[in-house]
Motif scaffolding. Sequence first.
Motif, PDB file in Angstrom:
ATOM      1  N   LEU A  47       1.362 -10.892   0.807  1.00  0.00           N
ATOM      2  CA  LEU A  47       1.343  -9.487   0.421  1.00  0.00           C
ATOM      3  C   LEU A  47       0.117  -8.786   0.993  1.00  0.00           C
ATOM      4  O   LEU A  47      -1.010  -9.263   0.859  1.00  0.00           O
ATOM      5  CB  LEU A  47       1.364  -9.374  -1.096  1.00  0.00           C
ATOM      6  CG  LEU A  47       1.472  -7.965  -1.693  1.00  0.00           C
ATOM      7  CD1 LEU A  47       2.781  -7.307  -1.276  1.00  0.00           C
ATOM      8  CD2 LEU A  47       1.366  -8.032  -3.210  1.00  0.00           C
ATOM      9  N   ASP A  48       0.342  -7.638   1.619  1.00  0.00           N
ATOM     10  CA  ASP A  48      -0.740  -6.850   2.197  1.00  0.00           C
ATOM     11  C   ASP A  48      -1.253  -5.880   1.140  1.00  0.00           C
ATOM     12  O   ASP A  48      -0.606  -4.905   0.791  1.00  0.00           O
ATOM     13  CB  ASP A  48      -0.231  -6.084   3.425  1.00  0.00           C
ATOM     14  CG  ASP A  48      -1.353  -5.314   4.113  1.00  0.00           C
ATOM     15  OD1 ASP A  48      -2.533  -5.609   3.821  1.00  0.00           O
ATOM     16  OD2 ASP A  48      -1.048  -4.424   4.933  1.00  0.00           O
ATOM     17  N   GLY A  49      -2.439  -6.178   0.590  1.00  0.00           N
ATOM     18  CA  GLY A  49      -3.014  -5.323  -0.429  1.00  0.00           C
ATOM     19  C   GLY A  49      -4.505  -5.507  -0.490  1.00  0.00           C
ATOM     20  O   GLY A  49      -5.081  -6.344   0.216  1.00  0.00           O
ATOM     21  N   PRO A  50      -5.190  -4.750  -1.325  1.00  0.00           N
ATOM     22  CA  PRO A  50      -6.640  -4.893  -1.435  1.00  0.00           C
ATOM     23  C   PRO A  50      -7.006  -6.273  -1.964  1.00  0.00           C
ATOM     24  O   PRO A  50      -6.261  -6.870  -2.741  1.00  0.00           O
ATOM     25  CB  PRO A  50      -7.036  -3.787  -2.419  1.00  0.00           C
ATOM     26  CG  PRO A  50      -5.793  -3.505  -3.193  1.00  0.00           C
ATOM     27  CD  PRO A  50      -4.665  -3.728  -2.238  1.00  0.00           C
ATOM     28  N   PRO A  51      -8.156  -6.825  -1.561  1.00  0.00           N
ATOM     29  CA  PRO A  51      -8.529  -8.176  -2.003  1.00  0.00           C
ATOM     30  C   PRO A  51      -8.865  -8.269  -3.479  1.00  0.00           C
ATOM     31  O   PRO A  51      -8.842  -9.348  -4.042  1.00  0.00           O
ATOM     32  CB  PRO A  51      -9.751  -8.487  -1.137  1.00  0.00           C
ATOM     33  CG  PRO A  51     -10.312  -7.150  -0.772  1.00  0.00           C
ATOM     34  CD  PRO A  51      -9.134  -6.228  -0.642  1.00  0.00           C
TER      35      PRO A  51
ATOM     36  N   GLU B 142      13.689  -8.825 -13.502  1.00  0.00           N
ATOM     37  CA  GLU B 142      13.105  -7.944 -12.504  1.00  0.00           C
ATOM     38  C   GLU B 142      11.630  -8.250 -12.353  1.00  0.00           C
ATOM     39  O   GLU B 142      10.974  -8.727 -13.275  1.00  0.00           O
ATOM     40  CB  GLU B 142      13.303  -6.478 -12.888  1.00  0.00           C
ATOM     41  CG  GLU B 142      12.588  -6.056 -14.157  1.00  0.00           C
ATOM     42  CD  GLU B 142      12.783  -4.586 -14.474  1.00  0.00           C
ATOM     43  OE1 GLU B 142      13.584  -3.941 -13.781  1.00  0.00           O
ATOM     44  OE2 GLU B 142      12.115  -4.093 -15.412  1.00  0.00           O
ATOM     45  N   PHE B 143      11.125  -7.972 -11.163  1.00  0.00           N
ATOM     46  CA  PHE B 143       9.712  -8.115 -10.857  1.00  0.00           C
ATOM     47  C   PHE B 143       9.280  -6.809 -10.205  1.00  0.00           C
ATOM     48  O   PHE B 143       9.739  -6.457  -9.120  1.00  0.00           O
ATOM     49  CB  PHE B 143       9.495  -9.295  -9.920  1.00  0.00           C
ATOM     50  CG  PHE B 143       8.050  -9.662  -9.726  1.00  0.00           C
ATOM     51  CD1 PHE B 143       7.185  -9.768 -10.804  1.00  0.00           C
ATOM     52  CD2 PHE B 143       7.558  -9.918  -8.454  1.00  0.00           C
ATOM     53  CE1 PHE B 143       5.855 -10.117 -10.630  1.00  0.00           C
ATOM     54  CE2 PHE B 143       6.225 -10.271  -8.265  1.00  0.00           C
ATOM     55  CZ  PHE B 143       5.371 -10.368  -9.359  1.00  0.00           C
ATOM     56  N   VAL B 144       8.393  -6.089 -10.902  1.00  0.00           N
ATOM     57  CA  VAL B 144       8.058  -4.720 -10.507  1.00  0.00           C
ATOM     58  C   VAL B 144       6.564  -4.637 -10.249  1.00  0.00           C
ATOM     59  O   VAL B 144       5.751  -5.135 -11.037  1.00  0.00           O
ATOM     60  CB  VAL B 144       8.457  -3.721 -11.618  1.00  0.00           C
ATOM     61  CG1 VAL B 144       8.085  -2.306 -11.219  1.00  0.00           C
ATOM     62  CG2 VAL B 144       9.949  -3.833 -11.915  1.00  0.00           C
ATOM     63  N   GLY B 145       6.200  -3.986  -9.126  1.00  0.00           N
ATOM     64  CA  GLY B 145       4.791  -3.813  -8.815  1.00  0.00           C
ATOM     65  C   GLY B 145       4.555  -2.596  -7.953  1.00  0.00           C
ATOM     66  O   GLY B 145       5.479  -2.064  -7.325  1.00  0.00           O
ATOM     67  N   ASP B 146       3.307  -2.160  -7.908  1.00  0.00           N
ATOM     68  CA  ASP B 146       2.972  -0.972  -7.129  1.00  0.00           C
ATOM     69  C   ASP B 146       2.861  -1.254  -5.642  1.00  0.00           C
ATOM     70  O   ASP B 146       2.973  -0.334  -4.830  1.00  0.00           O
ATOM     71  CB  ASP B 146       1.641  -0.392  -7.620  1.00  0.00           C
ATOM     72  CG  ASP B 146       1.737   0.146  -9.034  1.00  0.00           C
ATOM     73  OD1 ASP B 146       2.863   0.506  -9.446  1.00  0.00           O
ATOM     74  OD2 ASP B 146       0.704   0.176  -9.730  1.00  0.00           O
ATOM     75  N   LEU B 147       2.644  -2.496  -5.270  1.00  0.00           N
ATOM     76  CA  LEU B 147       2.379  -2.822  -3.873  1.00  0.00           C
ATOM     77  C   LEU B 147       3.521  -3.567  -3.207  1.00  0.00           C
ATOM     78  O   LEU B 147       3.360  -4.115  -2.123  1.00  0.00           O
ATOM     79  CB  LEU B 147       1.091  -3.643  -3.761  1.00  0.00           C
ATOM     80  CG  LEU B 147      -0.180  -2.916  -4.228  1.00  0.00           C
ATOM     81  CD1 LEU B 147      -1.374  -3.831  -4.115  1.00  0.00           C
ATOM     82  CD2 LEU B 147      -0.400  -1.657  -3.407  1.00  0.00           C
ATOM     83  N   PHE B 148       4.697  -3.634  -3.845  1.00  0.00           N
ATOM     84  CA  PHE B 148       5.859  -4.249  -3.224  1.00  0.00           C
ATOM     85  C   PHE B 148       7.115  -3.618  -3.807  1.00  0.00           C
ATOM     86  O   PHE B 148       7.073  -2.919  -4.823  1.00  0.00           O
ATOM     87  CB  PHE B 148       5.868  -5.768  -3.416  1.00  0.00           C
ATOM     88  CG  PHE B 148       5.799  -6.212  -4.851  1.00  0.00           C
ATOM     89  CD1 PHE B 148       6.942  -6.286  -5.648  1.00  0.00           C
ATOM     90  CD2 PHE B 148       4.582  -6.560  -5.420  1.00  0.00           C
ATOM     91  CE1 PHE B 148       6.875  -6.692  -6.965  1.00  0.00           C
ATOM     92  CE2 PHE B 148       4.507  -6.976  -6.739  1.00  0.00           C
ATOM     93  CZ  PHE B 148       5.655  -7.035  -7.511  1.00  0.00           C
ATOM     94  N   GLU B 149       8.229  -3.885  -3.129  1.00  0.00           N
ATOM     95  CA  GLU B 149       9.516  -3.368  -3.583  1.00  0.00           C
ATOM     96  C   GLU B 149       9.900  -3.986  -4.927  1.00  0.00           C
ATOM     97  O   GLU B 149       9.664  -5.174  -5.176  1.00  0.00           O
ATOM     98  CB  GLU B 149      10.599  -3.701  -2.558  1.00  0.00           C
ATOM     99  CG  GLU B 149      10.437  -2.993  -1.235  1.00  0.00           C
ATOM    100  CD  GLU B 149      10.771  -1.528  -1.312  1.00  0.00           C
ATOM    101  OE1 GLU B 149      11.170  -1.060  -2.400  1.00  0.00           O
ATOM    102  OE2 GLU B 149      10.632  -0.846  -0.297  1.00  0.00           O
ATOM    103  N   ASP B 150      10.486  -3.192  -5.807  1.00  0.00           N
ATOM    104  CA  ASP B 150      10.994  -3.720  -7.060  1.00  0.00           C
ATOM    105  C   ASP B 150      12.090  -4.736  -6.778  1.00  0.00           C
ATOM    106  O   ASP B 150      13.008  -4.470  -5.976  1.00  0.00           O
ATOM    107  CB  ASP B 150      11.546  -2.602  -7.928  1.00  0.00           C
ATOM    108  CG  ASP B 150      10.452  -1.622  -8.367  1.00  0.00           C
ATOM    109  OD1 ASP B 150       9.264  -1.965  -8.205  1.00  0.00           O
ATOM    110  OD2 ASP B 150      10.798  -0.549  -8.879  1.00  0.00           O
TER     111      ASP B 150
END
Length: 886
Positions: A191-195, A213-221
Amino acid sequence: FIKAENSAAMKSARARECLPWLVGVVLACSMLWHHPSTSSDTQVLVQLSKPGTYVLRALTGCTPERCMVELVPRDSAASARVWLGDMRRVRSLHVAGTGGDDTLVVDWAEGDPVPSGGVHWDGAGQHTAAGDALEVVNYDKDEVHAILLDESSGEVRLIGRAAESSVHYTNLEPVSMMGLTGTLVLDMSALDGPPTGAVGGTLGAAVAPGTGEFVGDLFEDQTFLLPTDVLRVVGRAGEQDSVVVDSGWGELLFAGRLELALGAEDEIRVDGSFAAWSQVGALDWTAGFIELKRLSMSMLPSRGVSLEVPEGGTGLVMELAEVTLDEAVFSARAVCAVEVTASLHCVDFDRVSITASGSASAVEVSGDASPSMVTAAHSTGVRMYGGHVTAIDGSVALSGVGAPVSGGSGLASIGVFMTEDFTTDPASITAHSVDIHGVRGPNELSAHESGGVVLSHARVLAAGTLSVLGEGAADVGPGHGVFLDRAHLVVSAGAGALEVDGVASAVVPGGGGGGSVGVVIGGTSNLTSSADGGLRINGLAGASSGGVQEYRGGVHIAELPWIQVLGTGPLTIEGRAEGSADRAEGVYVDDAQLAVGAGTLLLRGVASLSGTPSEVYGARVWFSSLTAPGGGRIVLEGTLDSAGSAGGGCGLRVQGGSEIGPAAAAVLEGRGASELRAALNVDGSDVEAFDLVLNGTSYTGELGGGIALLSSSITCEGTCVVEGVSGGVYEGILVDASDAAFDGAASVVLSGEGGDGGQLQRAHGILISGNSVISGAVTQLEMRGTGGFGGVRCDGVHVISSMWEVAGRAEVWGESGACGGNSYGVYVSASGTHSSGTLLLDGTGGSGGGGFVGVKLDEAALSLGAGARGDVRGVSAVDAIDAEGW
């Protein structure tokens, strides 16, 4: 618009076109690409122009020659194809969205529609909240991996059934995976995100039954059908991720295993808000921090729970949580590495209830805080704050290591800590077998309750075996191995035993420091064993260095505890104190009750100290009751083995109104003495046994006698042997202001040997004084005394202001030593004797600077019963018999 990116294929392709042709989409016709064998690596790009939902599916079963798939709009006629192709000739299929809300459905209903190079779905720009979507449906695979790359891109990789397929996507919003699989992996490792920060997502139940479901701000739901075996979430290596398990997850009734595989920098949180999860499958979670709060979980049979914080993590917390298992294992493990100025509990169970049924069930909890550093606060490896752990037919194991603590006095570093919560609900464990092991971390200054294992207001009940082992770190700071305060430890039955072992050691910088004790039992604690193996307590205050502590003890039992063994098992208490301290005791028992049934109560203490302590005891019993009402034996042994001054101590001291017995047999043995105490010192106490042995030996050069019975009562009805040897000054045996009753005794033998009286002290073999009374219907009473040497008086047997009254044969044999003053073989003064049998006084005077007499009778009253015989025999170079006023 359809483009084949292989030029040879473009030249040789034969297409059948249908009208009308609309730019971007073919609605009422199809294109069939026939590729020669030289064109088997074609990449196909399909550009959609009309927003909608499109289905990629296989037409028929694949053959070695052909595998036909089609891309069609879901809501159009079945004959309206966007694209038709042979997957045997196409390497990859690229589908581009319209810029509106498009959905690509990859359908495995009729077979695998994905070419070897995969399907690449680009949803293009998002213009509404719904956005573009991907649905992967109707598959049946061993594993499915949802690989999350960024907030709009990823891959669905399907593995198994002799094939592997991939669907890549970008510029999307939701992803749905609705098919059968044994294992579903939600993979954030790339995953490309802040460290740092809250990178990760929330795992919970979706709307439809049996979906999650797996929901997050930095990847697709991600929405998915639950796998049959394993659901795994994988975090990024070396970065900080967070997974929150939503309280609604319990509604999934997931029968498989939920694996959350995160790193030491990551965290897993569950705030159930008092939700109840039922029929839950196995949980296998790994993260740097795990928190489960306000949650009730009921696991399916044979489904366990594993929570692990790897080295480098910050802790594992459960609060107001309940877990129920059946024939399964609950495991919680953490290794914490953090520097904090607040209290650190590496594994913290706050009002947690765990119930594991079945013989294959177990609860295993382990917390190691030793890689951490705590400043101005407390530390524990495992803390159980209230709550209950139950495994009636299984086992429970707690293991903890405290962190180094510095920056203030009175701070505790504890391996395992069990205590009550603020409602006074004690922490409790009930199981077939229980094992508790804790290691106290180093602390610079004294802490009263710092220990390897501290059980305060705690209850532990085992049906088989119960073992408690506490160790103190072998570095800076005093503390204890095991500290029991108002704790209840019970072993109910079986062939096991109740065992408590504690080891304390300390390095005291610059001298000073508080106490270090191997095992401390106090505060109305109750230890009871009905098992065949009985009950064993072993404590060691190991060698210390760096300074003199205030106190060191092997085993310290005080403040109204009750320790008992029911049945035939033994009760064994052994303690050893070493090192440098102002005061020390191998075993100390104060205001306690110890009882054994038909077994043996053994109390053995050793003190071996260096320097000049003020008071040292091998074993000391004060204002306590030690009984064996079921016909058992009582053995008390104390050894003072001091390389320096013993101060005011001795090998074994029984004092302050203590009661030893009743028992079928009792042995009291003391070795080592001081100027103030004989090796065996019974002071103001009662000893009662059918058969009795009292033995005291002081070493050469010590300032103390062998045995001292002071203001005490001795009762023996069988065989009684009292042997005292003084290697230093004073008597071999001293009986002062005491009563000895021997009703019905077959044999009573008092044997004393005086020591070196020096120039000023006495060194009698036996001294009976202070209105002492020896009485009873004794078959035979013998007193044999040998005086010492070098002192002012060293009589063999010296009786003054006392009386013995014996219904049987009484023999008194005495031989004086070589002293500077007058000495006597047998000396009777201001005393009375009565014997209904034979009375014999036999004395031999010694030689030296003073006057020596074989037998001296001074205001003595000798009385014989009818038909009895009395003999007085004296041998001396001066006076054989000196009888004045008798």
